[in-house]
Design a protein around this motif. Structure first.
Motif, mmCIF file in Angstrom:
data_model
loop_
_atom_site.group_PDB
_atom_site.id
_atom_site.type_symbol
_atom_site.label_atom_id
_atom_site.label_comp_id
_atom_site.label_asym_id
_atom_site.label_seq_id
_atom_site.Cartn_x
_atom_site.Cartn_y
_atom_site.Cartn_z
ATOM 1 N N UNK A 295 0.803 -1.222 0.000
ATOM 2 C CA UNK A 295 0.000 0.000 0.000
ATOM 3 C C UNK A 295 0.836 1.272 0.000
ATOM 4 N N UNK A 296 2.107 1.170 0.409
ATOM 5 C CA UNK A 296 2.976 2.346 0.351
ATOM 6 C C UNK A 296 3.481 2.618 -1.063
ATOM 7 N N UNK A 297 3.508 1.587 -1.899
ATOM 8 C CA UNK A 297 4.005 1.739 -3.274
ATOM 9 C C UNK A 297 3.224 0.810 -4.182
ATOM 10 N N UNK A 298 1.906 1.086 -4.342
ATOM 11 C CA UNK A 298 1.043 0.151 -5.065
ATOM 12 C C UNK A 298 1.372 -0.003 -6.539
ATOM 13 N N UNK A 299 2.103 0.949 -7.111
ATOM 14 C CA UNK A 299 2.465 0.850 -8.524
ATOM 15 C C UNK A 299 3.729 0.056 -8.762
ATOM 16 N N UNK A 323 -6.332 -7.705 -13.189
ATOM 17 C CA UNK A 323 -7.261 -6.569 -13.356
ATOM 18 C C UNK A 323 -8.329 -6.515 -12.269
ATOM 19 N N UNK A 324 -8.768 -7.687 -11.762
ATOM 20 C CA UNK A 324 -9.798 -7.690 -10.732
ATOM 21 C C UNK A 324 -9.293 -7.046 -9.444
ATOM 22 N N UNK A 325 -8.043 -7.338 -9.082
ATOM 23 C CA UNK A 325 -7.454 -6.742 -7.884
ATOM 24 C C UNK A 325 -7.249 -5.244 -8.086
ATOM 25 N N UNK A 326 -6.729 -4.863 -9.259
ATOM 26 C CA UNK A 326 -6.510 -3.442 -9.552
ATOM 27 C C UNK A 326 -7.814 -2.658 -9.448
ATOM 28 N N UNK A 334 1.172 -4.674 -11.809
ATOM 29 C CA UNK A 334 0.958 -6.121 -11.704
ATOM 30 C C UNK A 334 0.981 -6.524 -10.234
ATOM 31 N N UNK A 335 -0.007 -7.309 -9.838
ATOM 32 C CA UNK A 335 -0.146 -7.669 -8.426
ATOM 33 C C UNK A 335 -0.444 -9.153 -8.211
ATOM 34 N N UNK A 336 -0.357 -9.957 -9.264
ATOM 35 C CA UNK A 336 -0.586 -11.388 -9.111
ATOM 36 C C UNK A 336 0.720 -12.160 -9.051
ATOM 37 N N UNK A 337 0.731 -13.228 -8.295
ATOM 38 C CA UNK A 337 1.913 -14.097 -8.268
ATOM 39 C C UNK A 337 1.496 -15.531 -8.583
ATOM 40 N N UNK A 338 2.381 -16.244 -9.238
ATOM 41 C CA UNK A 338 2.213 -17.666 -9.511
ATOM 42 C C UNK A 338 3.603 -18.269 -9.435
ATOM 43 N N UNK A 339 3.887 -18.905 -8.320
ATOM 44 C CA UNK A 339 5.224 -19.418 -8.032
ATOM 45 C C UNK A 339 5.233 -20.923 -8.244
ATOM 46 N N UNK A 340 5.973 -21.392 -9.253
ATOM 47 C CA UNK A 340 6.092 -22.819 -9.543
ATOM 48 C C UNK A 340 7.364 -23.355 -8.890
ATOM 49 N N UNK A 341 7.201 -24.255 -7.952
ATOM 50 C CA UNK A 341 8.315 -24.837 -7.203
ATOM 51 C C UNK A 341 8.525 -26.263 -7.691
ATOM 52 N N UNK A 342 9.607 -26.490 -8.408
ATOM 53 C CA UNK A 342 9.866 -27.816 -8.972
ATOM 54 C C UNK A 342 10.631 -28.684 -7.976
ATOM 55 N N UNK A 343 10.676 -29.993 -8.275
ATOM 56 C CA UNK A 343 11.454 -30.953 -7.492
ATOM 57 C C UNK A 343 11.113 -30.925 -6.000
ATOM 58 N N UNK A 352 3.601 -21.868 3.090
ATOM 59 C CA UNK A 352 3.133 -20.569 3.579
ATOM 60 C C UNK A 352 3.699 -19.457 2.710
ATOM 61 N N UNK A 353 2.905 -18.412 2.495
ATOM 62 C CA UNK A 353 3.303 -17.284 1.651
ATOM 63 C C UNK A 353 3.210 -15.998 2.463
ATOM 64 N N UNK A 354 4.245 -15.163 2.354
ATOM 65 C CA UNK A 354 4.299 -13.867 3.026
ATOM 66 C C UNK A 354 4.457 -12.768 1.978
ATOM 67 N N UNK A 355 3.781 -11.639 2.191
ATOM 68 C CA UNK A 355 3.942 -10.470 1.321
ATOM 69 C C UNK A 355 5.106 -9.636 1.837
ATOM 70 N N UNK A 356 6.057 -9.326 0.971
ATOM 71 C CA UNK A 356 7.253 -8.593 1.363
ATOM 72 C C UNK A 356 7.030 -7.087 1.206
ATOM 73 N N UNK A 357 7.345 -6.351 2.254
ATOM 74 C CA UNK A 357 7.220 -4.893 2.222
ATOM 75 C C UNK A 357 8.313 -4.312 1.337
ATOM 76 N N UNK A 358 7.929 -3.541 0.307
ATOM 77 C CA UNK A 358 8.915 -2.993 -0.631
ATOM 78 C C UNK A 358 9.943 -2.121 0.061
#
Length: 485
Positions: A295-299, A323-326, A334-343, A352-358
């Motif tokens: 929220x401090x740097x939404x762009x 676009x729905x979130x925007x 861009x605000x979506x993530x899709x993290x593919x973890x192989x092996x 667990x997923x954490x949002x990192x403060x910019x």
């Protein structure tokens, strides 16, 4: 209440003056009265901001211990030790929505509150206030075993005795924090839902009435699901005392105590927000997806941190358009993530997923945890194949090629087709391909030719994936081709 995940855990601190006196709550708090808020400041639909409620790192262990020392300065050990002096063994936990915790032979109350806050992403300030409003253990001068037994009121409905399976200080603190995460991860599965009007009683006695409240955020919904009553005018008019026979005090006391001890509950602290929406398994690959906004740097595109069973799997950039979130939050970028973890290792694991403060100045809120089972794919092979052609004939698009599953080469396979990222279903492999059979030394049918009718006009990308017959390996992309219809 015997369910391990009670849908509603109502708890009122002393509806009657006698109960208040028994717990020493009114007398203890009257000494701390700061007059920081008045009844007119109460907002039934927004008791506390989400980013304050979920700030699991808002106090260090040393700060929590100092707080207990200060608030319990007049306490002396009696039937039970003072909270500032209390120690107990803890059990191991692995419940998915909170990070796993190892068992300990002896932990202080401060250490327990700190560990649970970090594991479950619930503010230690919230935990401290909940303990006080439910059992007054923070400020009591002479604690007893009953207060420790049901320290946070978990499993203690107003209409029945407390459930003994939830007794004990660690159990109470952990179960309460875990329950808040259940509410958060299934916001429409409980009695009080954020983002809509909710009918909320003033008292367990329905004849005392109710009112419709628009619950503005998840943290407020959590508090009502845990204690499903709002204060009436009499309770708000006498903020540090009793109202009348129709008054309930639980959520009023939470709000007042937090304000008195830690400052305003209504001043938003800008931080990162988001959701952990799904965790999908394809063979040894686990894909985690959702969205986040700083929220401090939404762009500015952000990052999420991923942990498996408490072990860091690194930071990952947020790169997907949402676009729905925007639109919902009035932001761009861009605000979506899709993290593919192989092996990934076989077995059941908590991700667990954490949002990192910019800006790296705020806590990194936990967006949630999900448990998935990764299959044992040792010795298994992914399908192979080619996407050879894509042709348009009027409104029909045909895609063709071949595929073989090396683990079951005699079994006809399937392919999945996507248009512009949208699934067009799975389709059987039905065509004879003698050239492929000869080249790979296999038998059976391995060619596909999928005719897709009624395709929309314009230029579109058609992608084909080979489906693993056993469902244990990833389904490899055979390619994409652009076709003009």
């Amino acid at each position: 209440m015997t369910s391990a995940r009670p849908a509603r855990l109502p708890r009122i601190i002393a509806v009657l003056a006698a109960a208040l006196t028994a717990f020493g709550l009114l007398s203890a708090l009257s000494e701390q009265r700061a007059e920081a808020v008045t009844g007119s400041d109460w907002k039934a639909g927004r008791i506390i901001e989400d980013n304050l409620f979920y700030d699991g790192d808002s106090m260090s262990r040393a700060q929590i211990a100092s707080f207990l020392d200060t608030q319990g300065a007049n306490c002396t050990n009696g039937e039970a030790p003072c909270l500032k002096n209390y120690t107990t063994a803890t059990r191991s936990t692995s419940d998915g929505l909170c990070s796993p915790m190892a068992a300990t032979s002896s932990s202080s109350a401060a250490a327990i509150i700190h560990r649970v806050a970090n594991a479950c992403g619930i503010s230690p300030k919230v935990i401290l206030v909940m303990i006080q409003k439910e059992s007054s253990l923070i400020t009591t001068t002479s604690p007893n075993s009953i207060q420790y037994r049901s320290a946070t009121g978990y499993g203690c409905p107003d209409t029945a005795p407390c459930d003994s399976q939830y007794y004990g200080f660690f159990n109470q603190v952990y179960r309460m924090a875990l329950q808040f995460q259940y509410y958060t991860n299934s916001p429409t599965s409980y009695g009080y839902i954020p983002g809509r009007q909710n009918t909320i009683l003033y008292n367990p006695n329905a004849s005392c009435g109710s009112s419709s409240v628009y619950i503005e955020n998840q943290a407020t919904a959590n508090l009502y699901n845990y204690t499903p009553y709002q204060p009436n005018k009499a309770a708000l008019d006498n903020l540090y005392g009793e109202g009348n026979s129709c008054s309930a005090y639980g959520n009023r006391n939470f709000w007042r105590m937090y304000n008195d001890w830690f400052g305003s509950t209504s001043t938003p602290v800008k931080t990162s927000i988001g959701q952990f929406e799904s965790a999908k398994v394809a063979g040894e690959t686990v894909t985690l997806s959702g969205w986040m906004i700083d929220l401090d740097s939404p762009g500015t595109p952000g990052h999420v941190a991923v942990y498996r069973d408490g072990k860091s799997l690194g930071w990952h950039p947020v790169t997907k358009s949402r676009p729905d979130v925007n639109a919902a939050y009035g932001v761009s970028g861009v605000h979506g993530y899709s993290v593919a973890l192989s092996n990934q290792p076989a077995g059941s694991h908590s991700y667990c997923v954490y949002a990192i403060d910019n800006e790296r100045v705020r806590a990194n809120p936990k967006l949630g945890c999900k448990t998935v089972k990764v299959p044992d794919v040792q010795g298994k092979q992914a399908p192979i194949g080619r996407y050879e052609a894509a042709k348009a004939d009027g409104a029909t698009v045909s895609v063709s090629g071949w595929t073989i599953d090396p683990d079951s080469p005699g079994t006809p396979g399937r392919v999945a087709v996507y248009r512009d990222g949208k699934s067009l279903g799975w389709h059987p492999v039905t065509k004879s391909r003698p050239d492929v059979n000869a080249a790979y030394g296999v038998s059976g049918v391995h060619g596909y030719s999928v005719a897709l009718s009624n395709q929309p006009a314009g230029s579109h990308s058609y992608c084909v994936y080979a489906i693993d017959n056993e469902g244990v390996r990833a389904n490899p992309k055979l390619g994409c081709r652009t076709v003009t219809v």
